[in-house]
Scaffold this motif. Structure first.
Motif, mmCIF file in Angstrom:
data_model
loop_
_atom_site.group_PDB
_atom_site.id
_atom_site.type_symbol
_atom_site.label_atom_id
_atom_site.label_comp_id
_atom_site.label_asym_id
_atom_site.label_seq_id
_atom_site.Cartn_x
_atom_site.Cartn_y
_atom_site.Cartn_z
ATOM 1 N N ASN A 178 21.248 -6.327 -3.147
ATOM 2 C CA ASN A 178 20.179 -7.125 -2.529
ATOM 3 C C ASN A 178 18.993 -6.302 -2.037
ATOM 4 O OD1 ASN A 178 21.816 -9.361 -2.903
ATOM 5 N ND2 ASN A 178 22.759 -9.113 -0.877
ATOM 6 N N ILE A 179 18.505 -5.448 -2.903
ATOM 7 C CA ILE A 179 17.320 -4.684 -2.514
ATOM 8 C C ILE A 179 16.129 -5.627 -2.483
ATOM 9 C CG2 ILE A 179 15.800 -2.755 -3.077
ATOM 10 C CD1 ILE A 179 18.077 -1.665 -4.816
ATOM 11 N N GLU A 180 15.397 -5.585 -1.398
ATOM 12 C CA GLU A 180 14.198 -6.409 -1.323
ATOM 13 C C GLU A 180 13.060 -5.554 -0.774
ATOM 14 O OE1 GLU A 180 12.552 -10.304 0.973
ATOM 15 O OE2 GLU A 180 14.718 -9.951 1.034
ATOM 16 N N ILE A 181 12.024 -5.405 -1.591
ATOM 17 C CA ILE A 181 10.867 -4.656 -1.098
ATOM 18 C C ILE A 181 9.918 -5.654 -0.465
ATOM 19 C CG2 ILE A 181 8.903 -3.215 -1.730
ATOM 20 C CD1 ILE A 181 10.550 -2.116 -4.009
ATOM 21 N N LYS A 182 9.659 -5.487 0.816
ATOM 22 C CA LYS A 182 8.818 -6.446 1.510
ATOM 23 C C LYS A 182 7.347 -6.065 1.441
ATOM 24 C CE LYS A 182 12.670 -7.455 4.491
ATOM 25 N NZ LYS A 182 12.996 -8.843 4.115
ATOM 26 N N ASN A 183 7.113 -4.803 1.460
ATOM 27 C CA ASN A 183 5.714 -4.365 1.436
ATOM 28 C C ASN A 183 5.626 -2.880 1.086
ATOM 29 O OD1 ASN A 183 2.991 -4.485 1.662
ATOM 30 N ND2 ASN A 183 2.930 -4.777 3.871
ATOM 31 N N ILE A 184 4.551 -2.544 0.404
ATOM 32 C CA ILE A 184 4.251 -1.139 0.129
ATOM 33 C C ILE A 184 2.785 -0.942 0.464
ATOM 34 C CG2 ILE A 184 3.915 0.586 -1.691
ATOM 35 C CD1 ILE A 184 6.268 -0.578 -3.159
ATOM 36 N N TYR A 185 2.469 0.046 1.278
ATOM 37 C CA TYR A 185 1.061 0.326 1.485
ATOM 38 C C TYR A 185 0.798 1.811 1.680
ATOM 39 C CZ TYR A 185 2.198 0.228 6.499
ATOM 40 O OH TYR A 185 2.753 0.467 7.727
ATOM 41 N N ILE A 186 -0.416 2.187 1.374
ATOM 42 C CA ILE A 186 -0.799 3.592 1.516
ATOM 43 C C ILE A 186 -1.157 3.834 2.973
ATOM 44 C CG2 ILE A 186 -2.524 5.322 0.879
ATOM 45 C CD1 ILE A 186 -2.628 3.991 -1.873
ATOM 46 N N ASP A 187 -0.501 4.812 3.590
ATOM 47 C CA ASP A 187 -0.714 5.037 5.016
ATOM 48 C C ASP A 187 -1.728 6.137 5.286
ATOM 49 O OD1 ASP A 187 0.201 4.672 7.874
ATOM 50 O OD2 ASP A 187 0.534 6.819 7.600
ATOM 51 N N LYS A 188 -1.703 7.168 4.455
ATOM 52 C CA LYS A 188 -2.529 8.336 4.751
ATOM 53 C C LYS A 188 -2.751 9.121 3.471
ATOM 54 C CE LYS A 188 -0.748 11.516 7.535
ATOM 55 N NZ LYS A 188 0.003 11.970 8.701
ATOM 56 N N ILE A 189 -3.927 9.739 3.343
ATOM 57 C CA ILE A 189 -4.187 10.611 2.193
ATOM 58 C C ILE A 189 -4.588 11.979 2.733
ATOM 59 C CG2 ILE A 189 -5.609 10.998 0.150
ATOM 60 C CD1 ILE A 189 -5.920 8.005 -0.129
ATOM 61 N N GLU A 190 -3.906 13.014 2.265
ATOM 62 C CA GLU A 190 -4.229 14.368 2.725
ATOM 63 C C GLU A 190 -4.566 15.236 1.533
ATOM 64 O OE1 GLU A 190 -1.418 15.276 6.570
ATOM 65 O OE2 GLU A 190 -0.498 15.371 4.602
ATOM 66 N N SER A 191 -5.294 16.313 1.787
ATOM 67 C CA SER A 191 -5.469 17.270 0.710
ATOM 68 C C SER A 191 -4.788 18.559 1.114
ATOM 69 C CB SER A 191 -6.947 17.482 0.411
ATOM 70 O OG SER A 191 -7.542 18.197 1.458
ATOM 71 N N ASP A 192 -4.197 19.217 0.132
ATOM 72 C CA ASP A 192 -3.437 20.441 0.377
ATOM 73 C C ASP A 192 -3.769 21.392 -0.769
ATOM 74 O OD1 ASP A 192 -1.621 22.391 0.987
ATOM 75 O OD2 ASP A 192 0.150 21.122 0.906
ATOM 76 N N GLY A 193 -4.688 22.311 -0.532
ATOM 77 C CA GLY A 193 -5.120 23.208 -1.603
ATOM 78 C C GLY A 193 -5.731 22.415 -2.737
ATOM 79 N N LEU A 194 -5.246 22.646 -3.952
ATOM 80 C CA LEU A 194 -5.794 21.936 -5.122
ATOM 81 C C LEU A 194 -5.156 20.561 -5.300
ATOM 82 C CD1 LEU A 194 -6.029 24.709 -7.861
ATOM 83 C CD2 LEU A 194 -7.798 23.857 -6.314
ATOM 84 N N TYR A 195 -4.296 20.191 -4.368
ATOM 85 C CA TYR A 195 -3.527 18.958 -4.531
ATOM 86 C C TYR A 195 -3.954 17.881 -3.537
ATOM 87 C CZ TYR A 195 -0.541 22.230 -7.046
ATOM 88 O OH TYR A 195 -0.064 23.175 -7.911
ATOM 89 N N ASP A 196 -3.714 16.632 -3.924
ATOM 90 C CA ASP A 196 -3.835 15.513 -2.997
ATOM 91 C C ASP A 196 -2.434 15.000 -2.706
ATOM 92 O OD1 ASP A 196 -6.712 15.229 -2.746
ATOM 93 O OD2 ASP A 196 -6.681 14.637 -4.856
#
Ligand SMILES: [Zn+2]
Ligand SMILES: [Zn+2]
Length: 613
Positions: A178-196
């Motif tokens: 009974n997996i139920e995904i209720k919500n997915i949202y982006i909370d924060k965006i960071e940059s780390d060197g050449l990466y996001d």
């Protein structure tokens, strides 16, 4: 400005809402990354603490007089809320009202992010997160990562892999329904060197059943609702080449191997699918309470990688997250080596000195971990030694060790899930050669050839010495947080970067540690005697904790979902131990289980009998 203020208030309200939820955490997939660390953290009176923390943040971050007004509204709201929701803490009312999160365009760092990644598609990204989440639950249940390996960082792979090894030793299975995904949202965006890095919140519910064939007393399970933070990493500005919806190599198009283990490498062109070069890679799973309670001062600042990169004169490819990933990967393999009495598992990536010190337990018996997960992994210092850069990485883990004898009888070495923080030193030469593989993922850094677990430290193909700091970050020291603080005090002049490690404990004060541990002692014999109940209630009242939280708290303790927590300070440890002893004695009957737990803690923290007098 006003809009930002409003957003901040909303964010803080979300945090407050999450902080007030008592979650039951078992051993679901994501939980392998931080499972009942959450179990310990969320219900343990930390609620009050979160509130205090949130209020302080509000007061500091909002301009006057908006800060006072905001705090007033929150306190007023909580007072009214608590009148209406007195019945049971387990009511998920606040949970059900969890806001959907800010639209991605209003998240801090988004403007910069979208400028560098103009083709980013939020809906598409969330779809991938969703399918990744579901695939990983399935992989977890089957204890088989082959389908999801291509998008896991090596560190995340190792967290699951270690847990699977331990589950096999303990003959455990975990079924999920009974997996139920209720919500997915982006909370924060960071940059780390050449990466996001995109931190994504997943709000879901599942039914899980954790069955232990060696000893049913370790069984647990039930329905749970939770929020987890999944962090994904990708190289900035690279065009996305889907690795989620295909089984072909994102670089050359050939079919990927059906079984990828330690290394997620394409056999045809040799590329690593999880390098962040092609698509978003799952690089961290954090429980809500660890995520939220991570001290803001310890959080990665935007330019941390750049700063460290300059200090240690690293090439562009360097990112703090990547070294942290290696550290956690190595750390778990060391624990596995010790659990299985098999030093060949860790030989290749530790220095000779560390190898000698770690040793192998003398009983010769298997010591499995009933729970083992990393709550938090982060860089706390940088130094230089003999022409090498040394990164100090703090790893907070939670675990319960179970010894298995030759007749498959178990003995609990830890009476409950305990947590500890250790600092791992990762060293590499200042003029290190470009690495061709990762020792932590079983490939030779000098030639890239696959490497087996072995006590022989020279590569079978190119003959180079593997635990050499000339091509790879090698583990050259491991110490407790207390020892690290001492070491740091006497080596201050060699440190080019350092964070205040006392902040790690900061969110808990003595009474929070004590209250958590008192509940653990009271529950140790599974009986919540009326005198014990009275003691807990008196204590709760005295310390300002909500009485209604006690029963669910006690249930969590009974189900081994609380983690013994102790501060580093020995004097505080003594105080806490004293209280725990008093709690056990409150019903005039210290049961065997309670005594065992007390003795265990006494031994563990070097407390004397008269400490508890
Ligand atoms: Zn390929
Ligand atoms: Zn080699």
């Amino acid at each position: 400005m006003q809009r930002n203020t409003f957003k901040l208030i909303i964010r803080i309200l979300i945090m407050a809402a999450i902080a007030f939820i008592v979650t039951d955490l078992y051993a679901r997939a994501g939980g392998a990354g931080g499972d009942s660390g959450g179990g310990g953290g969320s219900g343990d009176g930390g609620d009050i603490l979160y509130l205090v923390y949130i209020i302080i943040r509000l007061l500091l971050e909002l301009p006057f007089p908006i800060n006072i007004i905001a705090v007033g509204i929150i306190l007023g709201g909580l007072a009214i809320g608590s009148i209406y929701t007195k019945r049971t803490v387990k009511q998920k009312t606040i949970f059900n009202q969890l806001p959907t999160g800010d639209p991605v365009s209003s998240i801090k760092g988004y403007d910069r992010f979208i400028k560098n990644n103009p083709d980013f598609d939020e809906e598409n990204f969330k779809d991938n997160v969703k399918s990744a989440f579901l695939d990983i639950q399935e992989a977890w249940q089957n204890q088989d990562l082959s389908k999801v390996r291509k998008f896991l960082s090596d560190g995340v792979y190792q967290r699951f892999n270690t847990q699977f090894k331990m589950m096999k030793l303990l003959q455990q299975t975990n079924t999920i329904e009974n997996i139920e995904i209720k919500n997915i949202y982006i909370d924060k965006i960071e940059s780390d060197g050449l990466y996001d890095i995109i931190h994504t919140a997943i709000h879901a519910s599942i039914n899980d059943r954790f069955v232990n064939r060696l000893d049913p007393s370790l069984n647990s399970g039930g329905k749970e609702e939770f929020v987890e933070y999944w962090s994904f990493l990708k190289k900035r500005g690279k065009e996305r080449k889907d690795i989620y919806n295909t089984d072909n190599c994102p670089n050359c198009g050939s079919p990927l191997p059906a079984e990828m283990g330690e290394v997620s490498r394409c056999e045809s062109c040799g590329t690593l699918t999880n390098s962040g070069e092609y698509d978003w890679v799952l690089s961290e799973i954090t429980q809500a309470d660890d995520y939220i309670s991570a001290h803001p001062k310890l959080a990665k600042s935007e330019d941390l990688t750049e700063k460290i990169r300059r200090i240690i004169n690293e090439n562009d490819d360097f990112a703090v997250q990547l070294v942290e990933d290696k550290a956690s990967n190595g750390y778990l393999q060391i624990l596995t080596a010790q659990a299985c009495n098999d030093p060949s598992i860790m030989r290749r990536f530790v220095s000779d000195k560390v190898f000698k010190e770690l040793g192998i337990n003398e009983t010769g018996l298997i010591t499995a971990y009933n729970r083992i997960f990393l709550n938090d992994v982060f860089l706390v210092g940088v130094s230089e030694e003999d022409g090498r850069n040394v990164l100090h990485i703090a790893i907070k883990s939670s675990y319960q060790r179970i010894q298995i004898d030759n007749n498959n009888k178990i003995r609990k070495l830890d009476e409950a899930v305990v947590s500890r923080t250790e600092v791992v030193f990762m060293s590499r030469d200042k003029d290190a050669a470009q690495s061709k593989g990762s020792l932590y993922a079983h490939s030779c850094p000098s030639c890239g050839a696959p490497v087996e677990n072995s006590l022989n430290i020279s590569c079978n193909y190119c003959g180079s010495i593997m635990n050499s700091t000339s091509t790879e970050w090698i583990i050259t020291d491991i110490m407790s947080l207390g020892d690290y603080n001492e070491w740091r005090d006497s080596n201050k002049k060699d440190l080019s970067y350092s964070v205040d490690t006392s902040l790690i404990d900061k969110l808990y004060d003595v009474r929070d540690f004590a209250f958590n541990n008192v509940m653990l002692v009271i529950a140790a014999d599974g009986v919540y005697a009326s005198a014990e109940k009275q003691f807990a209630e008196d204590l709760a009242k005295k310390w300002g904790y909500s009485i209604e939280k006690l029963q669910p708290f006690f249930t969590m303790a009974q189900n081994s979902q609380l983690v013994i927590r102790m501060p580093e300070d020995h004097k505080k440890q003594k105080k806490i131990f004293k209280l725990m002893k008093k709690a056990a004695e409150s019903d005039q009957n210290v049961s065997m289980e309670e005594q065992k737990l007390l003795d265990y803690i006494k031994g563990q923290y070097g407390l004397e009998e008269n400490d508890a007098a």
